[in-house]
Motif scaffolding. Structure first.
Motif, mmCIF file in Angstrom:
data_model
loop_
_atom_site.group_PDB
_atom_site.id
_atom_site.type_symbol
_atom_site.label_atom_id
_atom_site.label_comp_id
_atom_site.label_asym_id
_atom_site.label_seq_id
_atom_site.Cartn_x
_atom_site.Cartn_y
_atom_site.Cartn_z
ATOM 1 N N PHE A 83 0.826 -1.203 0.000
ATOM 2 C CA PHE A 83 0.000 0.000 0.000
ATOM 3 C C PHE A 83 0.862 1.257 0.000
ATOM 4 C CE2 PHE A 83 -2.930 -3.063 1.832
ATOM 5 C CZ PHE A 83 -4.072 -2.815 1.101
ATOM 6 N N GLY A 84 0.575 2.116 -0.887
ATOM 7 C CA GLY A 84 1.137 3.466 -0.838
ATOM 8 C C GLY A 84 2.646 3.523 -0.834
ATOM 9 N N ALA A 85 3.322 2.551 -1.462
ATOM 10 C CA ALA A 85 4.768 2.659 -1.555
ATOM 11 C C ALA A 85 5.113 3.365 -2.851
ATOM 12 C CB ALA A 85 5.405 1.271 -1.522
ATOM 13 N N LYS A 86 6.055 4.308 -2.765
ATOM 14 C CA LYS A 86 6.422 5.058 -3.965
ATOM 15 C C LYS A 86 7.239 4.193 -4.897
ATOM 16 C CE LYS A 86 7.075 9.563 -2.128
ATOM 17 N NZ LYS A 86 8.149 10.451 -1.789
ATOM 18 N N ASP A 87 8.092 3.372 -4.300
ATOM 19 C CA ASP A 87 8.978 2.532 -5.089
ATOM 20 C C ASP A 87 8.933 1.152 -4.448
ATOM 21 O OD1 ASP A 87 11.220 1.079 -5.947
ATOM 22 O OD2 ASP A 87 12.306 2.914 -6.425
ATOM 23 N N PHE A 88 8.309 0.209 -5.142
ATOM 24 C CA PHE A 88 8.040 -1.094 -4.529
ATOM 25 C C PHE A 88 9.318 -1.801 -4.100
ATOM 26 C CE2 PHE A 88 7.299 -5.703 -4.834
ATOM 27 C CZ PHE A 88 6.312 -5.818 -3.878
ATOM 28 N N VAL A 89 10.334 -1.803 -4.962
ATOM 29 C CA VAL A 89 11.570 -2.511 -4.626
ATOM 30 C C VAL A 89 12.207 -1.909 -3.386
ATOM 31 C CG1 VAL A 89 13.905 -3.019 -5.407
ATOM 32 C CG2 VAL A 89 11.994 -3.276 -6.984
ATOM 33 N N LYS A 90 12.243 -0.581 -3.337
ATOM 34 C CA LYS A 90 12.869 0.053 -2.178
ATOM 35 C C LYS A 90 12.037 -0.143 -0.915
ATOM 36 C CE LYS A 90 15.746 3.306 -4.616
ATOM 37 N NZ LYS A 90 15.787 4.618 -5.253
ATOM 38 N N ALA A 91 10.708 -0.160 -1.079
ATOM 39 C CA ALA A 91 9.866 -0.432 0.089
ATOM 40 C C ALA A 91 10.149 -1.838 0.607
ATOM 41 C CB ALA A 91 8.394 -0.273 -0.267
ATOM 42 N N MET A 92 10.314 -2.784 -0.312
ATOM 43 C CA MET A 92 10.613 -4.159 0.104
ATOM 44 C C MET A 92 11.975 -4.231 0.781
ATOM 45 S SD MET A 92 8.220 -6.276 -0.358
ATOM 46 C CE MET A 92 8.979 -7.879 -0.311
ATOM 47 N N ILE A 93 12.940 -3.516 0.224
ATOM 48 C CA ILE A 93 14.268 -3.508 0.864
ATOM 49 C C ILE A 93 14.158 -2.945 2.279
ATOM 50 C CG2 ILE A 93 16.597 -2.531 0.794
ATOM 51 C CD1 ILE A 93 16.495 -2.636 -2.224
ATOM 52 N N SER A 94 13.368 -1.865 2.431
ATOM 53 C CA SER A 94 13.182 -1.277 3.763
ATOM 54 C C SER A 94 12.590 -2.311 4.714
ATOM 55 C CB SER A 94 12.249 -0.067 3.696
ATOM 56 O OG SER A 94 12.627 0.798 2.660
ATOM 57 N N VAL A 95 11.596 -3.052 4.225
ATOM 58 C CA VAL A 95 10.966 -4.078 5.057
ATOM 59 C C VAL A 95 11.984 -5.146 5.460
ATOM 60 C CG1 VAL A 95 9.323 -5.994 5.005
ATOM 61 C CG2 VAL A 95 8.627 -3.749 4.189
ATOM 62 N N PHE A 96 12.766 -5.618 4.484
ATOM 63 C CA PHE A 96 13.736 -6.676 4.779
ATOM 64 C C PHE A 96 14.793 -6.184 5.767
ATOM 65 C CE2 PHE A 96 13.393 -10.434 1.839
ATOM 66 C CZ PHE A 96 12.106 -10.157 1.438
ATOM 67 N N LEU A 97 15.264 -4.955 5.562
ATOM 68 C CA LEU A 97 16.265 -4.425 6.497
ATOM 69 C C LEU A 97 15.685 -4.308 7.892
ATOM 70 C CD1 LEU A 97 17.932 -1.638 4.324
ATOM 71 C CD2 LEU A 97 18.946 -3.816 4.997
ATOM 72 N N GLY A 98 14.413 -3.858 7.962
ATOM 73 C CA GLY A 98 13.755 -3.757 9.260
ATOM 74 C C GLY A 98 13.651 -5.116 9.924
ATOM 75 N N LEU A 99 13.323 -6.121 9.138
ATOM 76 C CA LEU A 99 13.216 -7.470 9.691
ATOM 77 C C LEU A 99 14.568 -7.953 10.208
ATOM 78 C CD1 LEU A 99 10.908 -9.191 7.045
ATOM 79 C CD2 LEU A 99 10.333 -8.702 9.410
ATOM 80 N N ILE A 100 15.627 -7.676 9.444
ATOM 81 C CA ILE A 100 16.955 -8.084 9.905
ATOM 82 C C ILE A 100 17.286 -7.364 11.217
ATOM 83 C CG2 ILE A 100 19.433 -8.021 9.401
ATOM 84 C CD1 ILE A 100 18.762 -8.396 6.463
#
Lengths: 150, 318, 503
Positions: free
Chosen positions: C157-174
């Motif tokens: 939802f509402g991500a400007k750049d899907f790949v970067k949003a996913m990277i942010s999520v993965f980094l947060g998870l790590i």
């Protein structure tokens, strides 16, 4: 001047390196419970995920244009502020005396940020007064209202 | 100048008589009581309670400082690093003192501290869900022997925590095969027992407040104060050599002079009888169980030794 | 309802004080452009250590409510939304301020906010218990799947750049896996620092990512610019007639807002715009929208505040935070050792009732505080950044240090602040990072525990009705995301004012 594309690629590279570091540092951690996937499992797949996503992103940004220049306005001010913060941490952890140092920190930053307005005795006076006010407020709040040992 | 001379003489005299002089002069400034946990928990509540009461005994302010983190080792490390003058002491639980140092990563060893006063033990039991058909120890043992590997027990601290080590030791002593499931926090653990995801738990039972965590037997020497637990046996009463002592008490750096330790011991011992502290004991179902420096030292040494043996056996340390 | 049972006078007084403090900070930070809700909540969070659980939770919720309204103040008075959520308010709010009076526009905003807040609160009160009762049957496999839903929603939802949003999520998870591993007792990714054995300090992470990076951004603009505004005609009140005329818009906005709030990862940025277009569609006078329509102010403001109650629902009932702001509010629960979720409603009904009651009180207090102090907050807008920045820096440091007493945490915050400053400019999402970091332990622990209990049998994730239902929800979310991204590609780069800055 760096283009946005170059900055993007640099960040992708840095994140991939960080992920490789993550994978390396959790490898070899043991599994002790039957059925468990292990301590290393989550960090490892997540880090691989980051690497793959970075690769996708890098390819995308290579295929697209260079993008506009990555400008940081007032870069010296940003760097100086970061340096001031780091310096404050060091001197606070070494010498204590938080409130005294906080006052100096506030006063210096106020004066620095407001230099464009034009240096005058009044400006310095206002800066000192505001810095003193904030410091005093923190002192009262954290020593009398709630106790925080700073 | 005579003034300087006098001053020098005074200093010389002071340094000569340091042992005797401080006995009367201690404490002359506020004492820091380090709690290696965040504000708001059980340990913090007791630390604040006794600190408040002991202030009157000592005639000095006692500042409670929360230094959480690192499995409670950060707080103890800070006490270990502080000047060994008796002005910095810790209110600790057993884990950072007799478990964590065994992993060899802490800056201190168990023997780097000397005990001042043990205040209480936290009672823990092997529990099942309230409506379980296992009524007591015998039922349980029979079931566990008949179903090896089927009895899943949770602990609130996970692998390598006191609850895990103690229950594994129990399994060894009884020669039964039980399976550990790690949880974080006693609320989540209780929920899993209630929901039937696991068969049992090692924690403080709660049927005294109408909860669903029913004890089969206590692994600690003491029981919670509520009468509902009076009929539940302890491992000592059952003759099982797997007693576990989750003590809480006050410790100091090993180099603090003995007379200061004894002053602190007297003050905190007296503080235990203060009404505000008694209220805490009542509220948390804990039996006050003071032990002075010598007795507490024995408890610590015994716990450390038994933990080391078990941790080696189950492969937590080499 | 026995909500009023067992309440004593002193706890009411202290709760009231906490609510007023939270509202004040919330409105102030909401009103100051750029600061916003998350920074307000983050800087208040450390005070939780010195407060009781009820007080600290209510303080943060009040801050949340207050910021949702506060953002409208600058939107109306200056035409600059103080928060991302207030962006829709600019359209009609600014227009009405010019043509009629700022006071009237603020009044529609405040009445809308209050109505929305109460609506969201009622949704929370009436649905929390049934949802929690359902959730009592949930076990580790289901909590794992719920956590995954939360993540999917963040990234889609509402991500400007899907790949970067996913990277942010993965980094947060790590980042969320740092610390001692519950299952093996081994330290992981700690770099030998004891300070992170129990995980990264949420306060230092949030301060670094939101407050410090925002401060560095402020440094990149002119800092001595002082806004000016006309303080006349700031009387904030509505006649009965005006209220009735905008009631329908408020109800529409509230319904949309509370529903969107419940959905994980959506937040009020989206709900404000949806409410705006929803109210426009249902309005008798849609042509007035954009020209100072009262409904165009009341609907998004009601939606913003209704989101608060809605967003709390999955958190209180299931223990799963759905947005970054809720993830930070979750910090107060963690500090007090409270595990939100079905068990809390069952074991601690007193606490839940106090939160519900206090939540309703925050909306009412907001109404009166808004009436009395909006002019004060509007005046605060003229504080130039040259004063604001150092003050925020000092309060950030106090906040971080007081939360654990470790200088280490200060360095973490500074490092993350610098990193986030660069990465936010490249459209990475700090909100997704924080939410993922808070969700990581829920996801990892429930996944691994489910497998340990089942002795490695992966069927445990799909062999119960509960998990099958949640699996279906995951598939639906994914399908929605695909449809939406196809649509999005069609409307490629359509300019949206809804910069996802603070949500």
């Amino acid at each position: 001047m760096l283009s946005t594309r170059v900055v993007n690629l640099l960040v992708y590279a840095a994140l991939s390196a960080l992920s490789a570091l993550v994978i390396w540092s959790v490898s070899g951690l043991p599994v002790t419970l039957p059925g468990d996937v292990g301590t290393h499992f989550f960090p490892t797949i997540l880090a691989w995920g980051v690497i793959i996503l970075c690769a996708i992103g890098a390819i995308r940004s290579l295929l697209s244009g260079a993008g506009e220049a990555f400008r940081i306005d007032y870069l010296p001010r940003v760097l100086l502020t970061i340096g001031m913060i780091a310096g404050f941490f060091v001197s606070w952890s070494q010498f204590g005396a938080f409130y005294l140092q906080a006052f100096v920190f506030l006063f210096v930053l106020f004066t620095y940020y407001r230099l464009p307005v034009g240096l005058s005795a009044k400006l310095i006076g206002v800066n000192a007064a505001v810095a003193l006010g904030i410091t005093a407020f923190c002192y009262v709040a954290f020593n009398f209202l709630i106790y925080v040992d700073l | 100048m005579t003034f300087t001379k006098t001053l020098a003489a005074t200093f010389a005299a002071l340094s000569l008589t340091v042992g005797a002089a401080v006995a009367q002069d201690f404490p002359t400034k506020p004492i820091e009581l380090v709690v290696p946990y965040g504000a708001g928990g059980l340990t913090d509540a007791f630390a604040r309670g006794v600190a408040q009461a002991a202030e009157e005994e000592l005639g000095q302010k006692i500042v409670v400082v929360n230094r959480p983190g690192g499995g409670a080792t950060i707080g103890l490390t800070s006490v270990f690093a502080a000047e060994p003058d008796g002005y910095t002491v810790a209110f600790t639980t057993s884990s950072p003192l007799v478990i964590q140092p065994l992993y060899g990563k802490t800056a201190y060893k168990t023997t780097d501290f000397q005990p001042i006063l043990r205040l209480y033990d936290i009672p823990v039991a092997i529990n099942v869900q309230r409506d379980s058909e296992l009524q007591g120890y015998e039922d349980w043992l029979e079931w566990v022997k008949a179903n090896p590997g089927e009895f899943t027990y949770g602990t609130s601290g996970g692998t390598g925590s006191g609850g895990h080590i103690a229950t594994e030791q129990l399994g060894k002593v009884l020669d039964v095969d039980i399976r550990h499931i790690p949880f974080e926090g006693s609320a989540a653990l209780a929920a899993a027992v209630m929901g039937g995801q696991i068969k049992g738990s090692n924690q403080l039972p709660n049927i005294h407040r109408d909860g669903e965590i029913r004890p089969l037997f206590f692994m600690s020497p003491s029981r919670p104060t509520d009468a509902v637990y009076d009929s539940v046996p302890t491992v000592a009463e059952l003759g099982i050599d797997a007693e576990v002592v989750f003590f809480s008490g006050i410790i100091a750096h090993k180099d603090v002079p003995a007379d200061r330790i004894s002053i602190l011991n007297d003050a905190f011992r007296a503080a235990m009888d203060a009404p505000n502290v008694q209220e805490l004991f009542e509220r948390d179902q804990i039996m006050p169980d003071p032990a002075g420096p010598e007795a507490f030292a024995e408890i610590i040494a015994a716990a450390s030794k038994s933990n080391e043996t078990t941790m080696r056996e189950i492969g937590l340390i080499e | 309802m026995d909500l009023l049972a067992n309440i004593d006078f002193m706890s009411v007084v202290s709760a009231f004080g906490a609510i007023m403090l939270g509202l004040f900070v919330g409105m102030l930070f909401g009103a100051l452009p750029g600061l916003g809700l998350i920074i307000g909540v983050t800087l208040l969070l450390p005070l939780s250590y010195a407060m009781g659980p009820v007080e600290s939770i209510l303080m943060l919720l009040a801050c949340y409510q207050g910021a949702e309204y506060g953002g409208s103040i600058s939107a109306i008075v200056l035409g600059i939304p103080g928060t991302a959520m207030a962006a829709p308010i600019v359209l009609d709010g600014r227009e009405m301020a010019k043509t009629t009076s700022p006071g009237k526009a603020l009044a529609f905003s405040l009445y809308g906010s209050t109505f929305g807040g109460i609506f969201g609160g009622l949704v929370l009160i009436f649905f929390a218990e049934p949802v929690a009762r359902f959730a009592l049957g949930l076990a580790d496999p289901e909590f794992f799947l719920l956590g995954i839903i939360g993540l999917l929603a963040v990234a889609t939802f509402g991500a400007k750049d899907f790949v970067k949003a996913m990277i942010s999520v993965f980094l947060g998870l790590i980042a969320g896996t740092i610390g001692i591993d519950l299952f093996t007792g081994m330290p992981r990714l700690t770099g030998g620092y004891f300070e992170v054995y129990e995980g990264l300090n949420l306060i230092s992470v949030a301060v670094g990512l939101f407050a410090l990076s925002e401060v560095f951004m402020m440094l990149g603009n002119r800092m001595n610019k002082a806004y000016s505004f006309d303080a006349s005609d700031m009387k904030i009140s509505l006649t009965m007639k005006e209220f009735w005329a905008s009631l329908k818009a408020m109800i529409t906005g509230s319904a949309i807002g509370s529903f969107m709030g419940v959905l994980p990862g959506v937040g009020s940025t989206v709900s404000g715009w949806l409410a705006y277009s929803g109210a426009k569609g249902l309005s008798k006078t849609p042509e007035k929208f954009g020209k100072g329509s009262p409904e165009g102010i009341a609907a998004p403001d009601a939606a913003n505040n209704a989101t608060v109650g809605g967003a709390l629902l999955p958190f209180i009932a299931l223990g799963i935070p759905g947005s970054a702001s809720i993830a930070i509010i979750a910090g107060a629960f963690i500090i007090h050792g409270i595990t939100p979720g079905p068990q809390m409603i069952r074991n601690d009904p007193g606490l839940i009732q106090a939160i519900f009651l206090g939540f309703m009180a925050t909306t009412v207090c907001m109404f009166f505080m808004g009436k009395a102090l909006t002019t004060v907050f509007a005046r605060a807008l003229i504080t130039p950044n040259s004063f604001l920045v150092p003050a925020i820096l000092i309060s950030s440091m106090i906040g971080i240090y007081s939360s654990g007493g470790h200088f280490f945490d200060l360095w973490v915050a500074l490092g993350l602040g610098v990193a986030a400053y660069i990465m936010r400019r490249l459209d990475y999402s700090v909100a997704a990072f924080v939410l993922a970091m808070v969700l990581a332990p829920i996801i990892e622990k429930s996944f691994r525990r489910a497998l340990v209990i089942s002795e490695g049998d992966y069927m445990t994730f799909i062999d119960r009705t509960y998990s099958q239902v949640i699996m279906m929800a995951i598939v639906a979310t994914l399908a929605y995301a695909v449809v939406k991204s196809v649509q999005g590609r069609r409307r490629l780069r359509e300019p949206t004012a809804a910069e996802s800055r603070s949500e």
